[in-house]
Design a protein around this motif. Structure first.
Motif, mmCIF file in Angstrom:
data_model
loop_
_atom_site.group_PDB
_atom_site.id
_atom_site.type_symbol
_atom_site.label_atom_id
_atom_site.label_comp_id
_atom_site.label_asym_id
_atom_site.label_seq_id
_atom_site.Cartn_x
_atom_site.Cartn_y
_atom_site.Cartn_z
ATOM 1 N N GLY A 174 0.340 -0.922 -0.005
ATOM 2 C CA GLY A 174 -0.412 -0.001 -0.084
ATOM 3 C C GLY A 174 1.061 1.362 -0.049
ATOM 4 N N SER A 175 1.880 1.002 -0.118
ATOM 5 C CA SER A 175 3.033 2.111 0.062
ATOM 6 C C SER A 175 3.064 3.095 -1.180
ATOM 7 C CB SER A 175 4.230 2.034 0.341
ATOM 8 O OG SER A 175 4.918 1.070 -0.652
ATOM 9 N N ASP A 176 3.836 4.467 -1.936
ATOM 10 C CA ASP A 176 4.232 4.656 -2.182
ATOM 11 C C ASP A 176 4.647 4.064 -3.606
ATOM 12 O OD1 ASP A 176 2.218 6.706 -2.212
ATOM 13 O OD2 ASP A 176 4.281 8.529 -1.564
ATOM 14 N N THR A 177 5.860 3.592 -2.974
ATOM 15 C CA THR A 177 6.550 2.676 -3.906
ATOM 16 C C THR A 177 5.652 1.540 -4.400
ATOM 17 O OG1 THR A 177 8.228 3.041 -2.371
ATOM 18 C CG2 THR A 177 9.007 1.478 -3.120
ATOM 19 N N ALA A 178 5.160 0.760 -3.494
ATOM 20 C CA ALA A 178 4.747 -0.083 -4.865
ATOM 21 C C ALA A 178 3.563 0.185 -5.402
ATOM 22 C CB ALA A 178 3.871 -1.239 -2.942
ATOM 23 N N GLU A 179 2.576 1.036 -4.978
ATOM 24 C CA GLU A 179 2.047 1.981 -6.112
ATOM 25 C C GLU A 179 2.441 2.476 -7.038
ATOM 26 O OE1 GLU A 179 -0.658 4.275 -3.725
ATOM 27 O OE2 GLU A 179 -1.614 3.261 -2.712
ATOM 28 N N THR A 235 -4.355 -3.778 -1.825
ATOM 29 C CA THR A 235 -4.835 -5.529 -3.107
ATOM 30 C C THR A 235 -5.403 -4.093 -3.604
ATOM 31 O OG1 THR A 235 -6.296 -6.382 -1.894
ATOM 32 C CG2 THR A 235 -4.228 -7.238 -1.724
ATOM 33 N N GLY A 236 -6.839 -3.818 -3.210
ATOM 34 C CA GLY A 236 -7.496 -3.356 -3.794
ATOM 35 C C GLY A 236 -7.396 -2.682 -4.497
ATOM 36 N N TYR A 237 -6.172 -1.027 -4.457
ATOM 37 C CA TYR A 237 -5.804 -0.396 -5.277
ATOM 38 C C TYR A 237 -5.377 -1.212 -6.748
ATOM 39 C CZ TYR A 237 -2.823 3.154 -6.700
ATOM 40 O OH TYR A 237 -2.040 4.574 -7.573
ATOM 41 N N GLY A 271 8.255 -2.462 -6.555
ATOM 42 C CA GLY A 271 8.225 -0.596 -6.805
ATOM 43 C C GLY A 271 9.871 -1.337 -5.010
ATOM 44 N N SER A 272 10.738 -0.130 -5.257
ATOM 45 C CA SER A 272 11.799 -0.156 -4.473
ATOM 46 C C SER A 272 12.443 1.349 -4.737
ATOM 47 C CB SER A 272 13.065 -0.178 -5.513
ATOM 48 O OG SER A 272 14.556 -0.508 -5.245
ATOM 49 N N HIS A 273 12.488 1.384 -2.845
ATOM 50 C CA HIS A 273 13.178 3.211 -2.560
ATOM 51 C C HIS A 273 14.826 3.029 -3.587
ATOM 52 C CE1 HIS A 273 9.613 3.074 0.042
ATOM 53 N NE2 HIS A 273 10.230 2.595 1.023
ATOM 54 N N GLY A 274 15.163 2.407 -4.139
ATOM 55 C CA GLY A 274 16.442 2.441 -4.687
ATOM 56 C C GLY A 274 17.866 3.197 -3.616
ATOM 57 N N VAL A 334 12.417 -10.560 -12.581
ATOM 58 C CA VAL A 334 11.028 -9.514 -11.591
ATOM 59 C C VAL A 334 11.374 -8.484 -12.774
ATOM 60 C CG1 VAL A 334 11.311 -8.378 -9.101
ATOM 61 C CG2 VAL A 334 11.975 -11.663 -9.543
ATOM 62 N N LEU A 335 10.303 -7.326 -12.386
ATOM 63 C CA LEU A 335 10.922 -5.714 -12.813
ATOM 64 C C LEU A 335 10.833 -4.655 -11.691
ATOM 65 C CD1 LEU A 335 10.914 -3.512 -15.091
ATOM 66 C CD2 LEU A 335 8.405 -3.553 -15.561
ATOM 67 N N VAL A 336 11.685 -4.009 -11.650
ATOM 68 C CA VAL A 336 11.911 -3.312 -10.101
ATOM 69 C C VAL A 336 11.550 -1.946 -11.601
ATOM 70 C CG1 VAL A 336 13.250 -2.725 -8.081
ATOM 71 C CG2 VAL A 336 13.500 -5.086 -9.096
ATOM 72 N N VAL A 337 10.827 -1.546 -9.976
ATOM 73 C CA VAL A 337 10.373 -0.086 -10.625
ATOM 74 C C VAL A 337 11.017 0.729 -9.804
ATOM 75 C CG1 VAL A 337 8.728 2.113 -11.025
ATOM 76 C CG2 VAL A 337 8.851 -0.598 -11.528
#
Length: 153
Positions: A11-16, A75-77, A117-120, A144-147
């Motif tokens: 649910g974090s900005d990173t995941a989104e 998950t709903g997002y 997602g990743s914080h880098g 695995v695609l890391v954004v």
């Protein structure tokens, strides 16, 4: 090429940040999108007793309803955005070690691609904090695609 695409989310900005990438690929390949939320019992074990953790791991949240609500929102997002594009979705919530459960889910659901997602972070911050994304990369056999969230701003 890709029939089942997994988006692990907390649910974090990173995941989104990873969601749009996953949905674009799912549209292109006609894939089903899986949204997986893992209640990290390792991080919760410091503040919860063993009995509460056992209930969460068994899917019985009791007074921990806020955990379930957070999982459902996350998950709903993913599912809402996928459905807006006419994509088939699956939502799942588990409890345990995130990278292990992600790897198990990949095998159980025949996932072809993971988009995370990743914080880098790098250097000492990565070493101290660890990385679910990095551990997932090491524990699975699928792409695995890391954004990087910093690159999506």
């Amino acid at each position: 090429m890709y029939d089942q695409i997994l988006v692990p989310t907390d649910g974090s900005d990173t995941a989104e940040a990873a969601v749009e990438h996953a949905l674009d690929l799912a549209e292109q390949y006609g894939a089903t999108v899986h949204a997986l939320y893992v209640v990290d019992t390792d991080s919760m074990s410091l503040s919860l007793g063993g009995e509460q953790l056992d209930r969460i791991e068994q899917g019985r949240y009791g007074e921990m309803e806020e955990v379930r609500e957070r999982a459902d929102r996350a998950t709903g997002y993913v599912a809402d955005r996928a459905r807006d594009r006419g994509l088939e979705t699956v939502e799942h919530v588990s409890a345990g070690k995130p990278h292990s459960l992600i790897a198990n889910y990949i095998d159980d659901q025949d996932v072809d691609l993971v988009v995370m997602g990743s914080h880098g972070r790098s250097g000492i911050r990565r070493a101290l904090l660890g990385s679910v994304t990095e551990r997932t990369l090491r524990s699975t056999h699928v792409p695995v695609l890391v954004v990087d969230v910093e690159d999506t701003d």
